[in-house]
Design an enzyme around this catalytic site. Structure first.
Site, PDB file in Angstrom:
ATOM      1  N   LYS A 282      12.070   8.379   4.616  1.00 47.98           N
ATOM      2  CA  LYS A 282      10.699   8.808   4.902  1.00 47.98           C
ATOM      3  C   LYS A 282      10.663   9.513   6.258  1.00 47.98           C
ATOM      4  O   LYS A 282      11.205   9.014   7.239  1.00 47.98           O
ATOM      5  CB  LYS A 282       9.786   7.577   4.910  1.00 47.98           C
ATOM      6  CG  LYS A 282       8.299   7.870   4.896  1.00 47.98           C
ATOM      7  CD  LYS A 282       7.527   6.569   4.723  1.00 47.98           C
ATOM      8  CE  LYS A 282       6.041   6.796   4.587  1.00 47.98           C
ATOM      9  NZ  LYS A 282       5.307   5.536   4.351  1.00 47.98           N
ATOM     10  N   GLU A 367      -3.206  -6.364  -4.950  1.00 48.51           N
ATOM     11  CA  GLU A 367      -4.500  -6.889  -4.510  1.00 48.51           C
ATOM     12  C   GLU A 367      -4.944  -8.096  -5.338  1.00 48.51           C
ATOM     13  O   GLU A 367      -5.588  -9.011  -4.807  1.00 48.51           O
ATOM     14  CB  GLU A 367      -5.559  -5.788  -4.562  1.00 48.51           C
ATOM     15  CG  GLU A 367      -5.380  -4.688  -3.541  1.00 48.51           C
ATOM     16  CD  GLU A 367      -4.396  -3.610  -3.970  1.00 48.51           C
ATOM     17  OE1 GLU A 367      -4.146  -2.693  -3.168  1.00 48.51           O
ATOM     18  OE2 GLU A 367      -3.862  -3.690  -5.105  1.00 48.51           O
ATOM     19  N   ARG A 395      -9.701  -3.540  -7.696  1.00 50.82           N
ATOM     20  CA  ARG A 395      -8.599  -4.014  -8.511  1.00 50.82           C
ATOM     21  C   ARG A 395      -8.564  -5.536  -8.602  1.00 50.82           C
ATOM     22  O   ARG A 395      -7.885  -6.099  -9.456  1.00 50.82           O
ATOM     23  CB  ARG A 395      -7.277  -3.509  -7.926  1.00 50.82           C
ATOM     24  CG  ARG A 395      -7.309  -2.052  -7.540  1.00 50.82           C
ATOM     25  CD  ARG A 395      -5.979  -1.551  -7.041  1.00 50.82           C
ATOM     26  NE  ARG A 395      -5.240  -0.944  -8.126  1.00 50.82           N
ATOM     27  CZ  ARG A 395      -3.982  -0.530  -8.031  1.00 50.82           C
ATOM     28  NH1 ARG A 395      -3.329  -0.695  -6.901  1.00 50.82           N
ATOM     29  NH2 ARG A 395      -3.374   0.026  -9.041  1.00 50.82           N
TER      30      ARG A 395
END
Length: 629
Positions: A282, A367, A395
């Site tokens: 990244k 979540e 969610r």
């Protein structure tokens, strides 16, 4: 940018030599740093997938072959290779979306900027291809190691592995990070695949992590642990994936174009489900990102391209206020613990984690699990604070309802980025949370109007030990304090009308208090008397509100939430239940998916400005006066 400007579609890549492809990758990185530094956006993730995206478009024939990106914030390179090279208005009104957009290109298949869903889409598309006789059209799903921590991904894998003859390529973009470093059992496994050295390490992973894997974990561990497999299969990482029914290729250097194309070509020709495990970095190629340990420039604002430093220094923001107060509360109460879903820094729990490392739990992009785990912590006598973006609490609705509220557990959910957020588009506007949470019995919901109220209401929330509480606040800088003139019931009075029967009662929700006070000033200039109150806790509706409403000609609610089922609806219900027949007008966000733009632009488009609201309220008062006559 001599090579990049010649790429108008994926097939333009076919005629480039290996040397030209390497040069193109470097051009793309320079382009991304130059352009994203001007607009802000997801820089680090895209710098990490340059070679991977080039290889995907050389091996597969998009859009005939469907290439899907989980979350989609790493799709900038994909946009460049599919003819979208004007990044001058990235994430701005009229410009490119920061995520895949079906309106932009036939190469963008899905717009799933909530994580861990891509494998479900891929499963459905592969099934459709099979039913429709398209046996030569593989579906390609690109998913990060962070998104693989989500339960939905494992549910999809359980189905994908069951079909040996559906061409489906799962490309795992493994950079050890979601926002911050990826953690958890699956992350540990991927690390094992990167660095496997022997039997003991692999077996330890299997015992500690695999048994916790939903559906397939225990049978798979038992298989691996049995005598039927030799030592070679214990050591070889592909053994685990093949027991799932998935062919494994990797790990592959995600920045080696030759290796990537070779692996993807093999996967394309396999004819069934295949995992191609790619190791990427990244922020690759941009020193400022590579040296940023927090998130490798996952998302940036406008920055200096040479240094990576912000152009403007931001003032105190809502997240920072929460972060400081959580630490203060943590010092006073040892029972308070924090939970994050792979977003320790973005939601402001990093300072709490630093101060109390044993009292913070990062559950990954999960979540639903965060809410149920919090319920378990609360059952044991602790008080969890679950911090997520407002859009992501959607969610976990069932878990808030059936696992927290039903059991009367003291869990506090702190919702960052509530209301209109703007640049990230429809999926990130926090416009659903109050409507959804209004359905939950016993739940208390606070909408602080300023930093002082955020501190106060967070403390009030963690004092509740027999019901869930929610504290929600906006994105960005927090404005100056909005003083209260007094209280009626539990409501703060922000403006007094000074008459026995005032014209208008404005019920101001959260950070819209300055907007409501400005609206009141415009109405006063037209000769109307206006009271403005902040309920502070918008659920349940304050018992004093119906009586106060009855003393006014009209009632107005103003909220940064969808109008359907929001605060306005709850207030209207409370007035009906109390037999108060005062006309009510609710102002909020229309129930539609809002395109990306600045927050101010969106607020103007949907009519949440003082001039627009005051004009409609004045007309409502005039109409009521005619009725009264």
């Amino acid at each position: 940018m001599a090579l990049l400007t010649r790429i108008r579609g994926p097939r333009d890549l076919d005629r480039l030599t290996p040397a030209q492809l390497a040069a193109l990758a470097e051009e793309i990185r320079r382009f991304l740093v130059d352009e994203v530094s001007k607009t802000g956006g997801h820089l680090g993730p895209n710098l990490g997938v340059v070679e991977l995206t080039i290889a995907l478009h050389r091996v597969f024939d998009s859009p005939r072959d469907r290439i899907l990106f989980d979350t989609g914030h790493q799709s900038y390179v994909h946009k460049l290779l599919t003819g979208r090279q004007d990044f001058s208005r990235l994430r701005m009104k009229g410009g490119l979306s920061g995520y895949p957009s079906r309106a932009e290109s036939e190469h963008d298949v899905i717009e799933n900027s909530h994580a861990s869903t891509v494998l479900g889409y891929a499963d459905g598309l592969a099934k459709a291809n099979q039913l429709q006789g398209h046996h030569d059209r593989p579906v390609v799903a690109v998913i990060g190691d962070g998104a693989l921590t989500g339960g939905m991904a494992w549910e999809a894998l359980n189905n994908i592995a069951d079909a040996k003859d559906r061409p489906l390529v799962i490309v795992v973009n493994d950079n050890e990070r979601s926002y911050s470093p990826t953690i958890g059992g699956l992350a540990n496994h991927l690390a094992t695949l990167r660095t496997t050295k022997g039997y003991e390490r692999f077996l330890t992973w299997g015992k500690d992590a695999l048994q916790r894997t939903p559906v397939v974990g225990q049978p798979l561990f038992e298989t691996l642990h049995g005598a039927k497999k030799g030592l070679k299969d214990f050591i070889a990482p592909q053994g685990m994936f093949e027991d799932l029914g998935l062919k494994y290729i990797g790990p592959i250097d995600g920045h080696d174009l030759v290796a990537l194309e070779s692996a993807l070509t093999k996967a394309r020709g396999f004819g069934g489900p295949v995992i191609v495990h790619c190791i990427t970095e990244k922020g690759r190629g941009y020193r400022a990102a590579e040296q940023n340990d927090e998130d490798r420039f996952h998302a940036v604002g406008v920055i200096h391209p040479e240094t990576g430093l912000p152009i403007k220094s931001a003032g105190k923001d809502w997240t920072g206020v929460f972060a400081d107060e959580m630490v203060a509360i943590g010092r006073e109460r040892k029972d308070v613990v924090g939970i994050t879903a792979a977003m320790l820094h973005p939601v402001g729990l990093a300072p709490f984690a630093k101060a109390f490392p044993d009292r913070i739990f990062d559950v990954g992009i999960a979540e639903q699990h965060a809410a149920v785990s919090a319920a378990g912590l609360a059952t044991a006598g602790l008080h969890p604070v679950v911090a997520v973006y407002a859009t992501f609490l959607n969610r976990a609705f069932d878990q808030v309802l059936m696992d927290v509220a039903l059991h009367k557990l003291g869990v506090t959910f702190v919702l960052d980025r509530a209301g209109v957020t703007g640049a990230d588009g429809a999926s990130h506007n926090g416009m659903w949370d109050m409507s959804i949470m209004n359905l939950v019995p016993t739940l208390h919901l606070a909408a602080p109007r300023d930093a002082d109220q955020l501190r106060a209401q967070l403390r009030e929330a963690v004092e509740v030990d027999d019901a869930p509480t929610v504290v929600r606040y906006s994105k960005g800088a927090v404005g100056p304090a909005v003083p209260s003139l007094g209280r009626i019931g539990g409501m703060d009075v922000l403006r007094e009308a000074g008459e026995d029967r005032p014209d208008v009662l404005i019920v101001s929700v959260g950070a819209l208090a300055p907007l409501c006070l400005e609206t009141a000033e415009l109405l006063a200039a037209e000769g109307l008397s206006v009271t403005v109150v902040d309920p502070r806790w918008v659920k349940p509706v304050d018992e004093a509100l119906p009586g106060l409403a009855a003393r006014h000609r009209v009632v107005v609610t103003v909220e940064d939430n969808g109008r359907a089922g929001g605060v306005g609806s709850a207030v209207a219900q409370a007035l009906r239940d109390a037999d108060v027949d005062v006309p009510l007008r609710d102002f909020g966000i229309p129930q539609e998916f809002l395109d990306h733009a600045t927050r101010d632009e969106i607020m103007a488009e949907i009519g949440l400005t003082a001039p627009a609201i005051s004009a409609k309220v004045a007309a409502l008062v005039a109409k009521q006066e005619r009725v009264e006559v």
